[in-house]
Design an enzyme around this catalytic site. Structure first.
Site, PDB file in Angstrom:
ATOM      1  N   SER A  95     -44.283 142.810  11.463  1.00  0.00           N
ATOM      2  CA  SER A  95     -45.657 142.998  10.959  1.00  0.00           C
ATOM      3  C   SER A  95     -46.544 141.919  11.569  1.00  0.00           C
ATOM      4  CB  SER A  95     -45.677 142.839   9.437  1.00  0.00           C
ATOM      5  OG  SER A  95     -47.005 142.710   8.961  1.00  0.00           O
ATOM      6  N   TYR A 106     -43.640 137.250   2.656  1.00  0.00           N
ATOM      7  CA  TYR A 106     -43.450 138.444   3.508  1.00  0.00           C
ATOM      8  C   TYR A 106     -43.703 138.061   4.972  1.00  0.00           C
ATOM      9  CZ  TYR A 106     -44.695 143.144   5.352  1.00  0.00           C
ATOM     10  OH  TYR A 106     -44.795 144.298   6.089  1.00  0.00           O
ATOM     11  N   LYS A 137     -41.261 138.290   8.225  1.00  0.00           N
ATOM     12  CA  LYS A 137     -41.603 139.095   9.401  1.00  0.00           C
ATOM     13  C   LYS A 137     -41.654 138.230  10.664  1.00  0.00           C
ATOM     14  CE  LYS A 137     -41.827 143.143   7.462  1.00  0.00           C
ATOM     15  NZ  LYS A 137     -40.967 144.248   7.902  1.00  0.00           N
TER      16      LYS A 137
HETATM   17  N1  LIG Z   1     -47.953 150.117   6.253  1.00  0.00           N
HETATM   18  C1  LIG Z   1     -48.392 149.004   6.814  1.00  0.00           C
HETATM   19  O1  LIG Z   1     -49.604 148.715   6.819  1.00  0.00           O
HETATM   20  C2  LIG Z   1     -47.418 148.094   7.507  1.00  0.00           C
HETATM   21  C3  LIG Z   1     -47.937 147.039   8.271  1.00  0.00           C
HETATM   22  C4  LIG Z   1     -47.078 146.176   8.934  1.00  0.00           C
HETATM   23  C5  LIG Z   1     -45.705 146.364   8.830  1.00  0.00           C
HETATM   24  N2  LIG Z   1     -45.215 147.380   8.074  1.00  0.00           N
HETATM   25  C6  LIG Z   1     -43.761 147.534   8.017  1.00  0.00           C
HETATM   26  O2  LIG Z   1     -43.399 148.862   8.347  1.00  0.00           O
HETATM   27  C7  LIG Z   1     -42.131 149.168   7.762  1.00  0.00           C
HETATM   28  C8  LIG Z   1     -42.210 150.521   7.073  1.00  0.00           C
HETATM   29  O3  LIG Z   1     -43.149 150.457   6.024  1.00  0.00           O
HETATM   30  P1  LIG Z   1     -44.088 151.681   5.630  1.00  0.00           P
HETATM   31  O4  LIG Z   1     -45.461 151.158   5.586  1.00  0.00           O
HETATM   32  O5  LIG Z   1     -43.777 152.874   6.454  1.00  0.00           O
HETATM   33  O6  LIG Z   1     -43.615 151.891   4.104  1.00  0.00           O
HETATM   34  P2  LIG Z   1     -43.447 153.194   3.207  1.00  0.00           P
HETATM   35  O7  LIG Z   1     -44.296 154.318   3.648  1.00  0.00           O
HETATM   36  O8  LIG Z   1     -43.594 152.704   1.811  1.00  0.00           O
HETATM   37  O9  LIG Z   1     -41.931 153.635   3.481  1.00  0.00           O
HETATM   38  C9  LIG Z   1     -40.897 152.763   3.206  1.00  0.00           C
HETATM   39  C10 LIG Z   1     -39.575 153.455   3.486  1.00  0.00           C
HETATM   40  O10 LIG Z   1     -38.517 152.541   3.241  1.00  0.00           O
HETATM   41  C11 LIG Z   1     -37.696 153.030   2.166  1.00  0.00           C
HETATM   42  N3  LIG Z   1     -37.241 151.864   1.414  1.00  0.00           N
HETATM   43  C12 LIG Z   1     -37.962 151.020   0.646  1.00  0.00           C
HETATM   44  N4  LIG Z   1     -37.169 150.067   0.121  1.00  0.00           N
HETATM   45  C13 LIG Z   1     -35.906 150.322   0.572  1.00  0.00           C
HETATM   46  C14 LIG Z   1     -34.664 149.712   0.369  1.00  0.00           C
HETATM   47  N5  LIG Z   1     -34.513 148.647  -0.420  1.00  0.00           N
HETATM   48  N6  LIG Z   1     -33.579 150.245   0.991  1.00  0.00           N
HETATM   49  C15 LIG Z   1     -33.702 151.327   1.785  1.00  0.00           C
HETATM   50  N7  LIG Z   1     -34.864 151.961   2.002  1.00  0.00           N
HETATM   51  C16 LIG Z   1     -35.955 151.465   1.394  1.00  0.00           C
HETATM   52  C17 LIG Z   1     -38.591 153.986   1.396  1.00  0.00           C
HETATM   53  O11 LIG Z   1     -37.882 154.966   0.670  1.00  0.00           O
HETATM   54  P3  LIG Z   1     -37.347 154.720  -0.853  1.00  0.00           P
HETATM   55  O12 LIG Z   1     -38.440 154.038  -1.608  1.00  0.00           O
HETATM   56  O13 LIG Z   1     -37.056 156.097  -1.316  1.00  0.00           O
HETATM   57  O14 LIG Z   1     -36.107 153.887  -0.702  1.00  0.00           O
HETATM   58  C18 LIG Z   1     -39.341 154.636   2.566  1.00  0.00           C
HETATM   59  O15 LIG Z   1     -38.527 155.572   3.215  1.00  0.00           O
HETATM   60  C19 LIG Z   1     -41.790 147.985   6.854  1.00  0.00           C
HETATM   61  O16 LIG Z   1     -40.917 147.109   7.521  1.00  0.00           O
HETATM   62  C20 LIG Z   1     -43.135 147.295   6.652  1.00  0.00           C
HETATM   63  O17 LIG Z   1     -42.988 145.931   6.356  1.00  0.00           O
HETATM   64  C21 LIG Z   1     -46.033 148.250   7.406  1.00  0.00           C
END
Ligand SMILES: NC(=O)c1ccc[n+]([C@@H]2O[C@H](COP(=O)([O-])OP(=O)(O)OC[C@H]3O[C@@H](n4cnc5c(N)ncnc54)[C@H](OP(=O)(O)O)[C@@H]3O)[C@@H](O)[C@H]2O)c1
Length: 258
Positions: free
Chosen positions: A147, A160, A164
């Protein structure tokens, strides 16, 4: 053949029932890869795998439940992938947690440890489970979804951000260790992306305006706009890229916001 073709590859993507992980699985399947959908919820994984199979052909996706907090779950995920598809050629450590928003002075030990365990240690576990077969074959790609929080200081998501930033170092270390045997390790650092995890920052239009004001594109990213970088890193297009962090953030980190 396209530089981005993934025919013959098997991609294991954690947290791929929705958000960036799901978009990555879809993009990799579109390029011909077999994909493994995983999260904590069987129903959600089954639904995403079914969608992918309907779009790209039966047998493209399987679903395996795994909580990244559990080493046993991760080993089962790896075993189930090998049982179904024979190998893993692309690993995407995407799932992560952020149970605490607030000043660093207020975080509890349990919250701090949870963030480090889920966002660093679980990636280390999964990489150590998958890398040996890649090293034996002399090829493979490992991508950690980090991130831009790992590139900046923050009074709200500090722990966090520490996790990261550590992911970027995990990628550099393993890149050095695995590079001589043909295995590449990289990070992608997304900015704000329209997913459930970041909902508080975009659902309300005023918040969205504030959240994107400092980016040059002045807008939020969509999950498929991160997936392209993941396909790049896992395919021939990324064959000379290792140990890097690719920032996909609409210009948020390079702009002073003026
Ligand atoms: N969205 C942003 O703005 C953003 C920005 C920078 C980085 N990121 C990074 O991108 C990555 C994906 O995030 P996202 O934004 O796509 O989130 P998201 O839409 O909330 O999806 C998260 C996914 O991870 C699963 N998950 C959550 N906790 C888990 C656990 N303990 N074990 C296994 N699976 C788990 C969730 O399913 P379940 O809840 O059903 O387990 C879901 O499939 C993360 O590493 C996040 O830090 C996101």
């Amino acid at each position: 053949m396209s530089l981005f073709d993934m025919t013959g590859q098997v991609a294991l993507i954690t947290g791929s029932s929705r958000g960036i992980g799901k978009a990555t699985a879809e993009a990799m399947a579109e390029q011909g890869a077999k994909v493994v959908i995983s999260s904590r919820k069987q129903d959600a994984c089954d639904a995403t795998a079914a969608e992918i199979n309907a779009r790209f052909g039966d047998g493209t996706a399987i679903s395996v439940v795994a909580n990244i907090s559990s080493k046993d779950d991760l080993q089962n995920l790896v075993n189930a992938t090998r049982a179904a598809f024979g190998k893993i050629t692309a690993l995407v450590c995407n799932a992560a947690s952020n149970p605490y928003y607030g000043p660093g002075l207020g975080i509890t030990d349990d919250q701090f440890r949870k963030i480090m365990d889920n966002n660093i240690l679980s990636n280390h576990w999964l990489i150590t489970m998958v890398a040996p077969e890649m090293l034996e074959r002399g090829e493979g790609s490992i991508t950690i979804i980090s991130s831009i929080g790992g590139l900046k200081g923050s009074p709200i998501i500090g722990a966090y951000g520490i996790s990261k930033a550590a992911d970027m170092q995990v990628a550099r270390n393993f890149s050095v260790e695995f590079g001589p045997r043909g295995v590449r390790v990289n990070c992608i650092a997304p900015g704000l992306v329209r997913t459930d995890m970041a909902r508080a920052l975009w659902e309300n239009p005023e918040n969205l305006k504030r959240s994107t004001a400092a980016s040059t594109l002045k807008r939020i990213g969509e999950p498929h706009e991160i997936a392209g970088a993941a396909v790049f890193l896992a395919s021939k297009a990324g064959a000379f890229t290792t140990g890097q962090t690719i920032v996909c953030d609409g210009g948020a980190t390079i702009s002073g916001g003026a």
